[in-house]
Design a protein around this motif. Structure first.
Motif, PDB file in Angstrom:
ATOM      1  N   ILE A  68     -36.775  11.968  -8.687  1.00  0.00           N
ATOM      2  CA  ILE A  68     -36.494  12.884  -9.798  1.00  0.00           C
ATOM      3  C   ILE A  68     -36.753  14.308  -9.322  1.00  0.00           C
ATOM      4  O   ILE A  68     -37.765  14.568  -8.668  1.00  0.00           O
ATOM      5  N   GLN A  69     -35.847  15.200  -9.668  1.00  0.00           N
ATOM      6  CA  GLN A  69     -36.034  16.601  -9.319  1.00  0.00           C
ATOM      7  C   GLN A  69     -36.608  17.358 -10.522  1.00  0.00           C
ATOM      8  O   GLN A  69     -36.238  17.076 -11.663  1.00  0.00           O
ATOM      9  N   PRO A  70     -37.508  18.299 -10.293  1.00  0.00           N
ATOM     10  CA  PRO A  70     -38.056  19.066 -11.416  1.00  0.00           C
ATOM     11  C   PRO A  70     -36.990  19.928 -12.078  1.00  0.00           C
ATOM     12  O   PRO A  70     -36.062  20.401 -11.408  1.00  0.00           O
ATOM     13  N   TYR A  71     -37.129  20.121 -13.390  1.00  0.00           N
ATOM     14  CA  TYR A  71     -36.209  20.984 -14.132  1.00  0.00           C
ATOM     15  C   TYR A  71     -36.384  22.432 -13.685  1.00  0.00           C
ATOM     16  O   TYR A  71     -35.424  23.184 -13.581  1.00  0.00           O
ATOM     17  N   GLU A  72     -37.649  22.784 -13.415  1.00  0.00           N
ATOM     18  CA  GLU A  72     -37.975  24.106 -12.850  1.00  0.00           C
ATOM     19  C   GLU A  72     -39.087  23.907 -11.823  1.00  0.00           C
ATOM     20  O   GLU A  72     -39.844  22.941 -11.887  1.00  0.00           O
ATOM     21  N   GLY A  73     -39.222  24.855 -10.911  1.00  0.00           N
ATOM     22  CA  GLY A  73     -40.287  24.802  -9.912  1.00  0.00           C
ATOM     23  C   GLY A  73     -39.939  23.881  -8.750  1.00  0.00           C
ATOM     24  O   GLY A  73     -38.814  23.381  -8.637  1.00  0.00           O
ATOM     25  N   THR A  74     -40.935  23.653  -7.868  1.00  0.00           N
ATOM     26  CA  THR A  74     -40.697  22.847  -6.656  1.00  0.00           C
ATOM     27  C   THR A  74     -41.836  21.845  -6.445  1.00  0.00           C
ATOM     28  O   THR A  74     -42.997  22.106  -6.786  1.00  0.00           O
TER      29      THR A  74
END
Length: 567
Positions: A377-383
């Protein structure tokens, strides 16, 4: 008012679980049933509930008792969760309908007898708590965390959510005997602690089957162990049972060893007497007689049983090689699900050999954090960044990677490249013997699937473990083996769990997700919980101070003083 199993015999699938078993539970006692998988704990609970019948003997329960037991999930086609919960008050609801009918009649009639009947019914309704139905419902719904889906159709809920609703339904029915089979399995930490408080305050009889050691420590006043169709009773909570059982087994071993020495000496004496009698010229009848008397004494001797020692899993896990000092970093991360923010502005640093627990209510994003580390899963914002030389081993809560039609040994070899002979040897360390390895995955229990996944994980070359509810489905002995293995692992461990015993024993840092915020605490679960509560009090104090500054209020000032004291 006792609950009793009197000389019961029960056979399941050709296997005799109990023969002439006797169990007595005094009225109002809170009892935990423990024992290895297959020892008959759930079967005994079902017999107490009357769901199954004994083959012989009898089950005795108080005449007017009301038993609350969650054993299957009923079908509710159109009812909402709130309607399902309200059905726990069916008698009160019937009274309420009758009262409404009386009210309709009184609107068009001045019959005094009607008014008298209405008054008597209203008095009974009030005495039985009819006007408190909604408040009771909300108290239990909030405690078990089912409030968010009160208006949802029951049929649309997940299996875990349905279980929570039916548990709430049982508690609202106010039983006199409460039978709980693994009640904490589908609950988050907040709901478990609420249920603990409820059970401790419950005045009736409680019989609970659980692998949750902390829960049993909190609620049990007596522990009954089932082993080999026999009963061992210990007074006190689970820790007291462990100490009592260890002392009992040590005493049994001592008695067994002493008797075996005595038997060996007697057999040697009999052999010598016979030898001497035969060597005498003529043969000595007195020596033969003494040997015969010793043989009879040996035959009459009541043998001490050798204490049973269960086979345990054999886990061995070594970090393949060390990772960099910084294992993972969350920088200003926002996570979303179904257009809802789970947490935002999360800044978390995890270092080499950290033992980090991720805790929070169901649906707050705990498993999402693990999946971000796996880059699923990739974050909606940030890293989310992983450090150098990070080799991850992942133990999922679900077993979606298994193919239901595969044999157990084939599922194992899909992940571990070994011969069939080597696979059978490795699987035996996880208690899969003989034809067990040829079972279909779809026929495995939850505990067997978890052991299979652990068997695969132990063969992987990893230095970071991501564990999602690793103790789910495992019996207590297997949990202890897992804990010991993780204690000796020299890599990094990041786990999601609602097993507080497991959390408190192993984890030195706690990432707490609450109010869409991830707070990192440099301490174990209990310490972190205290910090979270203190922070909540501080937020409430700031809010009240602002309110009072704008509009002075005596009641708010009194509330503020109480918060100062609490802090």
């Amino acid at each position: 008012m006792t609950v009793k199993a009197e000389k019961i015999t029960k056979t399941v699938g050709g296997t005799t679980l109990f023969e002439n078993l006797e169990v007595t539970i005094p009225d109002g006692k809170h009892v935990a049933l423990v024992g290895r998988n297959g020892s008959g704990k759930t079967s005994l609970l079902r017999l107490f509930a009357g769901v199954e019948a004994v083959d012989s003997g009898r089950m005795i329960t108080p005449k007017d008792c009301k038993i609350g037991y969650l054993h299957q999930i009923p079908q509710y086609a159109t009812e909402t969760v709130e309607e399902v919960l309200l059905s726990a008050f069916c008698k009160l609801q019937q009274m309420q309908v009758t009262m409404q009918q009386f009210e309709a009649q009184m609107a068009v009639s001045s019959d005094e007898r009607l008014l008298e009947k209405y008054g008597e019914l209203q008095e009974r309704f009030m005495q039985l708590g009819g006007y408190d139905m909604q408040s009771k419902l909300m108290t239990v719904a909030n405690g078990l965390g089912v409030t968010p889906f009160l208006k949802k159709p029951f049929a649309t809920l997940s299996g875990g959510e349905k279980t929570k609703v039916m548990l709430a339904h049982i508690l609202l029915g106010e039983p006199t005997i409460l039978l709980l089979d693994e009640p904490t399995n589908h609950l988050d930490l907040r709901a478990i602690e609420w249920l603990e408080t409820y059970v401790k305050q419950f005045r009736g009889t409680v019989i609970v089957v659980s692998h949750d050691r902390r829960f049993m420590n909190e609620v049990a006043e007596q522990v009954i162990e089932l082993e080999g169709g026999e009963v061992f009773v210990s007074h006190g909570n689970y820790d007291a049972y462990v100490a009592t059982k260890e002392a009992h087994v040590a005493s049994q071993f001592a008695q067994y060893s002493e008797q075996q020495k005595k038997i060996k000496k007697m057999k040697e004496a009999i052999r010598r007497l016979r030898q001497w009698a035969n060597e005498a010229s003529p043969p000595n009848p007195d020596l033969f007689r003494k040997a015969k008397m010793m043989e009879k004494a040996l035959a009459r001797m009541e043998l001490v049983k050798k204490p049973m020692t269960a086979k345990k899993m054999t886990l061995a896990l070594q970090a393949e090689s060390r990772s960099g000092n910084e294992v993972a970093t969350f920088e200003a991360v926002r996570a979303c699900a179904d257009e809802r923010t789970l947490f935002s502005d999360a800044n978390v640093h995890i270092y080499w050999q950290d033992y980090v627990a991720i805790v929070g209510d169901n649906g707050t994003g705990k498993s999402t954090m693990l999946k971000m580390l796996l880059q699923q899963i990739q974050p909606y914002e940030g890293t989310v960044k992983l450090g150098s030389n990070v080799k991850i081993g992942y133990l999922a809560q679900q077993f979606d990677t298994f193919q239901p039609g595969d044999r157990l040994i084939d599922a194992f070899r899909d992940e571990v490249a070994v011969t069939e002979g080597e696979a059978r040897h490795l699987l035996a360390q996880f208690l899969f013997y003989g034809y067990d390895v040829f079972k279909k995955v779809k026929d495995l229990s939850g505990g067997e699937k978890m052991r299979l996944r652990l068997a695969q994980l132990m063969q992987q070359k990893v230095n970071v473990l991501l564990l999602d509810e690793p103790t789910n489905h495992l019996d207590i002995e297997s949990r202890e083996v897992l804990e010991e293995t993780l204690e000796n692992f020299d890599g990094t461990v990041i786990a999601v769990s609602h097993d507080r015993y497991f959390l408190e024993k192993l984890f030195t840092r706690t990432a707490w997700i609450e109010h869409e915020t991830v707070t990192m605490h440099d301490g174990p679960y209990d310490w972190a919980k205290g910090k979270q509560r203190a922070q909540a009090v501080e937020r409430e104090i700031l809010f009240l101070e602002r309110k009072i500054a704008e509009h002075p209020d005596a009641a708010l000032s009194e509330q503020l003083e109480k918060l100062y004291d609490a802090l």
